[in-house]
Scaffold this motif. Structure first.
Motif, mmCIF file in Angstrom:
data_model
loop_
_atom_site.group_PDB
_atom_site.id
_atom_site.type_symbol
_atom_site.label_atom_id
_atom_site.label_comp_id
_atom_site.label_asym_id
_atom_site.label_seq_id
_atom_site.Cartn_x
_atom_site.Cartn_y
_atom_site.Cartn_z
ATOM 1 N N ARG A 1 -3.575 19.865 22.478
ATOM 2 C CA ARG A 1 -3.408 21.115 21.738
ATOM 3 C C ARG A 1 -4.557 22.045 22.080
ATOM 4 N NH1 ARG A 1 0.606 21.821 18.461
ATOM 5 N NH2 ARG A 1 1.849 20.047 17.722
ATOM 6 N N SER A 2 -4.251 23.332 22.090
ATOM 7 C CA SER A 2 -5.283 24.323 22.367
ATOM 8 C C SER A 2 -6.367 24.226 21.303
ATOM 9 C CB SER A 2 -4.681 25.723 22.404
ATOM 10 O OG SER A 2 -4.043 26.017 21.167
ATOM 11 N N PHE B 1 -1.787 25.301 19.682
ATOM 12 C CA PHE B 1 -0.510 25.257 20.386
ATOM 13 C C PHE B 1 -0.433 24.012 21.261
ATOM 14 C CE2 PHE B 1 -1.476 29.950 20.189
ATOM 15 C CZ PHE B 1 -0.707 30.181 19.064
ATOM 16 N N LEU B 2 0.768 23.515 21.444
ATOM 17 C CA LEU B 2 0.984 22.370 22.314
ATOM 18 C C LEU B 2 0.724 22.781 23.771
ATOM 19 C CD1 LEU B 2 1.983 19.400 22.550
ATOM 20 C CD2 LEU B 2 4.277 20.344 22.949
ATOM 21 N N VAL B 3 -0.018 21.925 24.489
ATOM 22 C CA VAL B 3 -0.312 22.144 25.903
ATOM 23 C C VAL B 3 0.322 21.004 26.695
ATOM 24 C CG1 VAL B 3 -2.092 22.455 27.660
ATOM 25 C CG2 VAL B 3 -2.490 23.246 25.306
ATOM 26 N N VAL B 4 1.154 21.347 27.667
ATOM 27 C CA VAL B 4 1.890 20.354 28.459
ATOM 28 C C VAL B 4 1.482 20.483 29.917
ATOM 29 C CG1 VAL B 4 4.162 19.522 29.163
ATOM 30 C CG2 VAL B 4 3.843 20.482 26.866
ATOM 31 N N GLU B 5 1.061 19.372 30.522
ATOM 32 C CA GLU B 5 0.735 19.329 31.950
ATOM 33 C C GLU B 5 1.452 18.125 32.557
ATOM 34 O OE1 GLU B 5 -3.711 20.210 32.635
ATOM 35 O OE2 GLU B 5 -3.594 19.368 30.610
ATOM 36 N N GLY B 6 2.341 18.366 33.520
ATOM 37 C CA GLY B 6 3.077 17.258 34.108
ATOM 38 C C GLY B 6 3.750 17.661 35.391
ATOM 39 N N PRO C 1 4.740 29.578 20.804
ATOM 40 C CA PRO C 1 4.049 29.513 22.096
ATOM 41 C C PRO C 1 3.782 28.054 22.495
ATOM 42 C CG PRO C 1 2.967 31.072 20.610
ATOM 43 C CD PRO C 1 3.944 30.290 19.783
ATOM 44 N N VAL C 2 4.160 27.710 23.710
ATOM 45 C CA VAL C 2 3.862 26.400 24.292
ATOM 46 C C VAL C 2 3.167 26.655 25.624
ATOM 47 C CG1 VAL C 2 4.774 24.200 25.106
ATOM 48 C CG2 VAL C 2 5.884 25.372 23.187
ATOM 49 N N LEU C 3 1.990 26.098 25.803
ATOM 50 C CA LEU C 3 1.187 26.358 26.993
ATOM 51 C C LEU C 3 1.438 25.287 28.057
ATOM 52 C CD1 LEU C 3 -2.184 27.225 25.208
ATOM 53 C CD2 LEU C 3 -0.257 28.733 25.741
ATOM 54 N N GLY C 4 1.263 25.669 29.315
ATOM 55 C CA GLY C 4 1.406 24.707 30.394
ATOM 56 C C GLY C 4 2.765 24.781 31.062
ATOM 57 N N TYR C 5 2.981 23.828 32.004
ATOM 58 C CA TYR C 5 4.200 23.855 32.809
ATOM 59 C C TYR C 5 4.547 22.442 33.254
ATOM 60 C CZ TYR C 5 7.565 26.521 35.603
ATOM 61 O OH TYR C 5 8.701 27.092 36.086
ATOM 62 N N PHE C 6 5.847 22.141 33.249
ATOM 63 C CA PHE C 6 6.328 20.884 33.825
ATOM 64 C C PHE C 6 6.825 21.196 35.226
ATOM 65 C CE2 PHE C 6 9.956 17.865 34.488
ATOM 66 C CZ PHE C 6 9.152 16.753 34.739
ATOM 67 N N SER C 7 6.106 20.707 36.229
ATOM 68 C CA SER C 7 6.380 21.059 37.619
ATOM 69 C C SER C 7 7.336 20.065 38.261
ATOM 70 C CB SER C 7 5.058 21.080 38.404
ATOM 71 O OG SER C 7 5.286 21.282 39.778
#
Length: 328
Positions: A54-55, A34-39, A295-301
């Motif tokens: 990716r996970s 799954f794509l993991v996004v951290e920002g 499913p997309v993991l992570g969060y754009f804060s």
């Protein structure tokens, strides 16, 4: 006779328990990649960083980064900034130019090489109130192996408008210390000795790696009092050898991000006990535009930030009635 029969039956039962135990092999299916996004974007000057990966399986040797994507941060009814891939999977905006502004909404747009497009929802950049106080208190803590002495650091804050409600805290530590037994000479051979240059003071630093959040939701006022930050021990590190400093960063979160982080925090703190919560799927704010169920993991804060710094001096701040620690 009856007593002997009971003894024999007990031995047979015990042997059954010891000999009939078979290992239970768990077949864990591959959960997919799954794509993991951290920002994050704040009201401070950039650069803003977004990491894509990716996970992967727990036994995977290296991270599975996502390269050659197009990553854009957009301002609602305003400008946008396309991020540049500085290293594999790490996308960064320019240092100056595009900057988050309090009261405006932002979203993240991602286009992958395979044509898949992902997008976060519009997130409001809330102002973070000024930190009222960051302070410390000398405490002793009991652990399984030893009693620790050191300083527990706390933070107080409040929002008179009662609009923030959700907070996250991060910190940067910096400390100065002296090497206890420095090498002052080096033997070069042939009866020659070199005198080494030596700097009496050394510097070190570290950044927070844990989720530390707080909420005043449900309280009569938007106030955070005596919220715990790290405990700085004199026996677990050299942080208190001479002088120590902490820069505390306070983020004003949106409600959805707060509960996202709370879910991560609870999952990470579970140790597999009988009464732990069941593992949960924690949904972020990024989705596939063609397949919202992916499913997309992570969060754009998106959050406002304020800062405050404190200093701890080993000699000045250590209690007079407690012996100063010795460092080997």
């Amino acid at each position: 006779m009856m007593r002997n029969i009971l003894v024999v039956l007990s031995l047979v039962a015990l042997q059954s328990l010891l000999c009939c135990t078979e290992p239970f092999e768990i077949d864990i299916p591959n959960g997919g990649s799954f794509l993991v996004v951290e920002g994050r974007i704040t009201n401070q000057e950039g650069p803003y960083v977004v990491r894509l990966s990716r996970s992967r399986a727990l036994n995977a040797a290296t991270p599975n980064v996502v390269s050659d994507a197009t990553v854009v941060i957009e301002e609602e009814n305003g400008t946008s900034a396309q991020l540049v891939e500085e290293t594999a999977g790490l996308y960064q905006s320019e240092v100056s130019g595009f900057r988050g502004q309090v009261g405006k909404r932002y979203r993240l747009v991602i286009s992958l090489q395979n044509g898949e497009q992902y997008q976060s929802g519009w997130e409001l950049l809330k102002p973070s109130p000024v930190i009222d106080s960051v302070y410390f208190q000398f405490e002793e803590k009991e652990t399984l192996n030893e009693n620790l002495m050191g300083f527990q650091i706390y933070v107080d804050t409040h929002d008179a408008s009662n609009k923030t409600l959700f907070y996250r805290y991060e910190w940067e530590e910096t400390w100065i210390y002296a090497v206890p037994w420095p090498a002052r000479f080096e033997y070069l051979g042939n009866n020659e000795i070199s005198v080494l240059e030596f700097n009496e003071s050394c510097w070190a630093d570290s950044s927070s790696r844990t989720i530390n959040i707080a909420s005043s939701q449900g309280n009569t006022s938007d106030m955070i009092t005596a919220h715990k930050l790290p405990f700085v021990s004199s026996s677990q590190s050299n942080r208190l050898r001479t002088r120590y400093s902490m820069l505390v960063k306070q983020y004003a979160l949106n409600e959805e991000e707060y509960f996202f982080l709370k879910g991560l925090q609870e999952t990470a703190s579970d140790v597999g006990g009988l009464f732990d919560k069941q593992p949960q799927s924690i949904k972020g704010n990024v989705q596939n535009l063609k397949d919202p169920n992916e499913p997309v993991l992570g969060y754009f804060s998106v959050s406002g930030i304020t800062e405050s710094r404190i200093f701890i001096d080993r000699i000045k701040d250590w209690p007079e009635d407690v012996s100063l620690p010795t460092f080997g």
